[in-house]
Design a protein around this motif. Sequence first.
Motif, PDB file in Angstrom:
ATOM      1  N   ILE A 167       0.867  -1.178   0.000  1.00  0.00           N
ATOM      2  CA  ILE A 167       0.000   0.000   0.000  1.00  0.00           C
ATOM      3  C   ILE A 167       0.904   1.228   0.000  1.00  0.00           C
ATOM      4  O   ILE A 167       1.833   1.320   0.811  1.00  0.00           O
ATOM      5  CB  ILE A 167      -0.922   0.025   1.235  1.00  0.00           C
ATOM      6  CG1 ILE A 167      -1.818  -1.215   1.267  1.00  0.00           C
ATOM      7  CG2 ILE A 167      -1.772   1.299   1.249  1.00  0.00           C
ATOM      8  CD1 ILE A 167      -2.567  -1.389   2.585  1.00  0.00           C
TER       9      ILE A 167
ATOM     10  N   HIS B 286       0.954   5.371   0.326  1.00  0.00           N
ATOM     11  CA  HIS B 286       0.280   6.633   0.644  1.00  0.00           C
ATOM     12  C   HIS B 286       1.224   7.762   0.264  1.00  0.00           C
ATOM     13  O   HIS B 286       2.393   7.766   0.654  1.00  0.00           O
ATOM     14  CB  HIS B 286      -0.045   6.716   2.140  1.00  0.00           C
ATOM     15  CG  HIS B 286      -0.585   8.062   2.555  1.00  0.00           C
ATOM     16  ND1 HIS B 286      -1.931   8.341   2.603  1.00  0.00           N
ATOM     17  CD2 HIS B 286       0.054   9.212   2.929  1.00  0.00           C
ATOM     18  CE1 HIS B 286      -2.109   9.590   2.989  1.00  0.00           C
ATOM     19  NE2 HIS B 286      -0.920  10.142   3.188  1.00  0.00           N
ATOM     20  N   VAL B 287       0.737   8.729  -0.506  1.00  0.00           N
ATOM     21  CA  VAL B 287       1.567   9.881  -0.862  1.00  0.00           C
ATOM     22  C   VAL B 287       0.668  11.094  -1.080  1.00  0.00           C
ATOM     23  O   VAL B 287      -0.434  10.985  -1.616  1.00  0.00           O
ATOM     24  CB  VAL B 287       2.426   9.598  -2.125  1.00  0.00           C
ATOM     25  CG1 VAL B 287       1.559   9.323  -3.347  1.00  0.00           C
ATOM     26  CG2 VAL B 287       3.401  10.739  -2.389  1.00  0.00           C
ATOM     27  N   GLU B 288       1.153  12.243  -0.626  1.00  0.00           N
ATOM     28  CA  GLU B 288       0.459  13.508  -0.844  1.00  0.00           C
ATOM     29  C   GLU B 288       1.304  14.355  -1.791  1.00  0.00           C
ATOM     30  O   GLU B 288       2.531  14.368  -1.676  1.00  0.00           O
ATOM     31  CB  GLU B 288       0.238  14.216   0.494  1.00  0.00           C
ATOM     32  CG  GLU B 288      -0.633  13.398   1.446  1.00  0.00           C
ATOM     33  CD  GLU B 288      -0.582  13.900   2.879  1.00  0.00           C
ATOM     34  OE1 GLU B 288      -0.334  15.115   3.079  1.00  0.00           O
ATOM     35  OE2 GLU B 288      -0.779  13.085   3.802  1.00  0.00           O
TER      36      GLU B 288
ATOM     37  N   THR C  18      -4.180  13.733  -2.057  1.00  0.00           N
ATOM     38  CA  THR C  18      -3.788  12.504  -1.371  1.00  0.00           C
ATOM     39  C   THR C  18      -4.126  11.299  -2.240  1.00  0.00           C
ATOM     40  O   THR C  18      -5.278  11.133  -2.656  1.00  0.00           O
ATOM     41  CB  THR C  18      -4.514  12.366  -0.021  1.00  0.00           C
ATOM     42  OG1 THR C  18      -4.142  13.460   0.823  1.00  0.00           O
ATOM     43  CG2 THR C  18      -4.128  11.058   0.666  1.00  0.00           C
ATOM     44  N   TYR C  19      -3.110  10.484  -2.513  1.00  0.00           N
ATOM     45  CA  TYR C  19      -3.301   9.211  -3.202  1.00  0.00           C
ATOM     46  C   TYR C  19      -3.036   8.071  -2.217  1.00  0.00           C
ATOM     47  O   TYR C  19      -1.996   8.056  -1.547  1.00  0.00           O
ATOM     48  CB  TYR C  19      -2.315   9.059  -4.361  1.00  0.00           C
ATOM     49  CG  TYR C  19      -2.702   9.708  -5.669  1.00  0.00           C
ATOM     50  CD1 TYR C  19      -3.820  10.525  -5.789  1.00  0.00           C
ATOM     51  CD2 TYR C  19      -1.918   9.506  -6.809  1.00  0.00           C
ATOM     52  CE1 TYR C  19      -4.150  11.121  -7.002  1.00  0.00           C
ATOM     53  CE2 TYR C  19      -2.245  10.091  -8.019  1.00  0.00           C
ATOM     54  CZ  TYR C  19      -3.354  10.900  -8.114  1.00  0.00           C
ATOM     55  OH  TYR C  19      -3.677  11.484  -9.315  1.00  0.00           O
ATOM     56  N   ASP C  20      -3.965   7.130  -2.144  1.00  0.00           N
ATOM     57  CA  ASP C  20      -3.735   5.852  -1.481  1.00  0.00           C
ATOM     58  C   ASP C  20      -3.836   4.786  -2.562  1.00  0.00           C
ATOM     59  O   ASP C  20      -4.869   4.676  -3.244  1.00  0.00           O
ATOM     60  CB  ASP C  20      -4.758   5.614  -0.371  1.00  0.00           C
ATOM     61  CG  ASP C  20      -4.514   6.524   0.822  1.00  0.00           C
ATOM     62  OD1 ASP C  20      -3.406   6.465   1.382  1.00  0.00           O
ATOM     63  OD2 ASP C  20      -5.416   7.302   1.183  1.00  0.00           O
TER      64      ASP C  20
ATOM     65  N   SER D 204      -7.178   5.413  -4.630  1.00  0.00           N
ATOM     66  CA  SER D 204      -8.058   6.339  -3.929  1.00  0.00           C
ATOM     67  C   SER D 204      -7.520   7.751  -4.121  1.00  0.00           C
ATOM     68  O   SER D 204      -6.343   8.015  -3.868  1.00  0.00           O
ATOM     69  CB  SER D 204      -8.114   6.003  -2.436  1.00  0.00           C
ATOM     70  OG  SER D 204      -8.705   7.055  -1.698  1.00  0.00           O
TER      71      SER D 204
ATOM     72  N   ASN E   6      -8.013  11.527  -2.860  1.00  0.00           N
ATOM     73  CA  ASN E   6      -8.603  12.406  -1.845  1.00  0.00           C
ATOM     74  C   ASN E   6      -9.771  11.752  -1.109  1.00  0.00           C
ATOM     75  O   ASN E   6     -10.847  12.332  -0.936  1.00  0.00           O
ATOM     76  CB  ASN E   6      -9.027  13.735  -2.480  1.00  0.00           C
ATOM     77  CG  ASN E   6      -7.832  14.543  -2.959  1.00  0.00           C
ATOM     78  OD1 ASN E   6      -6.789  14.564  -2.321  1.00  0.00           O
ATOM     79  ND2 ASN E   6      -7.979  15.200  -4.105  1.00  0.00           N
TER      80      ASN E   6
ATOM     81  N   ASN F 232       4.689  13.088   3.207  1.00  0.00           N
ATOM     82  CA  ASN F 232       4.029  11.967   3.900  1.00  0.00           C
ATOM     83  C   ASN F 232       3.952  10.707   3.044  1.00  0.00           C
ATOM     84  O   ASN F 232       2.921  10.030   2.999  1.00  0.00           O
ATOM     85  CB  ASN F 232       2.623  12.366   4.359  1.00  0.00           C
ATOM     86  CG  ASN F 232       2.652  13.466   5.399  1.00  0.00           C
ATOM     87  OD1 ASN F 232       3.609  13.598   6.159  1.00  0.00           O
ATOM     88  ND2 ASN F 232       1.609  14.283   5.433  1.00  0.00           N
ATOM     89  N   LEU F 233       5.054  10.379   2.379  1.00  0.00           N
ATOM     90  CA  LEU F 233       5.078   9.151   1.584  1.00  0.00           C
ATOM     91  C   LEU F 233       5.341   7.968   2.507  1.00  0.00           C
ATOM     92  O   LEU F 233       6.324   7.952   3.248  1.00  0.00           O
ATOM     93  CB  LEU F 233       6.142   9.238   0.494  1.00  0.00           C
ATOM     94  CG  LEU F 233       6.152   8.109  -0.536  1.00  0.00           C
ATOM     95  CD1 LEU F 233       6.622   8.627  -1.894  1.00  0.00           C
ATOM     96  CD2 LEU F 233       7.024   6.931  -0.109  1.00  0.00           C
ATOM     97  N   LYS F 234       4.458   6.978   2.446  1.00  0.00           N
ATOM     98  CA  LYS F 234       4.583   5.788   3.285  1.00  0.00           C
ATOM     99  C   LYS F 234       4.272   4.550   2.448  1.00  0.00           C
ATOM    100  O   LYS F 234       3.342   4.553   1.641  1.00  0.00           O
ATOM    101  CB  LYS F 234       3.620   5.841   4.476  1.00  0.00           C
ATOM    102  CG  LYS F 234       3.836   7.034   5.411  1.00  0.00           C
ATOM    103  CD  LYS F 234       2.805   7.041   6.532  1.00  0.00           C
ATOM    104  CE  LYS F 234       2.927   8.287   7.398  1.00  0.00           C
ATOM    105  NZ  LYS F 234       4.174   8.327   8.152  1.00  0.00           N
TER     106      LYS F 234
END
Length: 253
Positions: free
Chosen positions: A91, A93-95, A187-189, A200, A202, A232-234
């Motif tokens: 997974i 997550h990055v903004e 925001t992309y998930d 995803s 936003n 916030n890249l995870k």
Amino acid sequence: MNNPLKKGLMFLSVLLIGSQISYSQETLFEFGTSTSMDAVLSKSKAKEDKLKWINVNTTKETWKVMKDGTLSNTGLPIGVIRSEKQYENFILHVEWKHMEAGGNSGVFAWSGARPVGTNPLPDGVEIQMLDLEWVDLNIRNGVKPPIAYVHGELFGVQGVKTVADNPRGDRSKSIENRVKGKGEWNTYDVVCVDGVIKLSVNGKFVNGISKSTQKKGYLCLESEGAQIFYRNLKVIELAPGVTSAEQTAALLP
């Protein structure tokens, strides 16, 4: 700046900088974190490792980690950096936010992280990051491109094939337009499992692809002509699957 002039300057910059670009796979910086799903679900505090990013065909000056942890990308030269290791099921997550009208960038999943032929960009599945004004700045013969371009399209590139959930040609378009304009954080998930990607935008899942012919490889961040910021890249790694050598990008040094 008008679009033809900007494209001309971008092309010139590639020619001028090209001889200086390092292909030595040099580690440039640390940005973002990775952990495992087991660590997330355990009772103890999840262990997070810092992500190291390795240059492929940009320059040190292309990227800068700011004091607040945000990553800046100038957009020039056109090319990518890659993750230190490969990822299969995960997974992301990055903004991100663009600062220029019509800004273009993206993330590559399951990538071989090497330019293909004369194209400075690698193979993989591209997760598009475009500013909303891109369609207004790329009118051809009086025809404006579909608005789907700028709302998180997914597509295989450089020989990687995918099946689109919501086809627009070979690409998959989002079923709802949710990307915000320049200067605003998006925001992309991104859930990537066994050749399937769900995106995803936003806070809502709106796009996806399946049956990717390559489903293990590097993550790449793209430099494509315009300044973009990331934060916030995870990465959360999931359990591995059954992935053949033919479905795996070649390992790089």
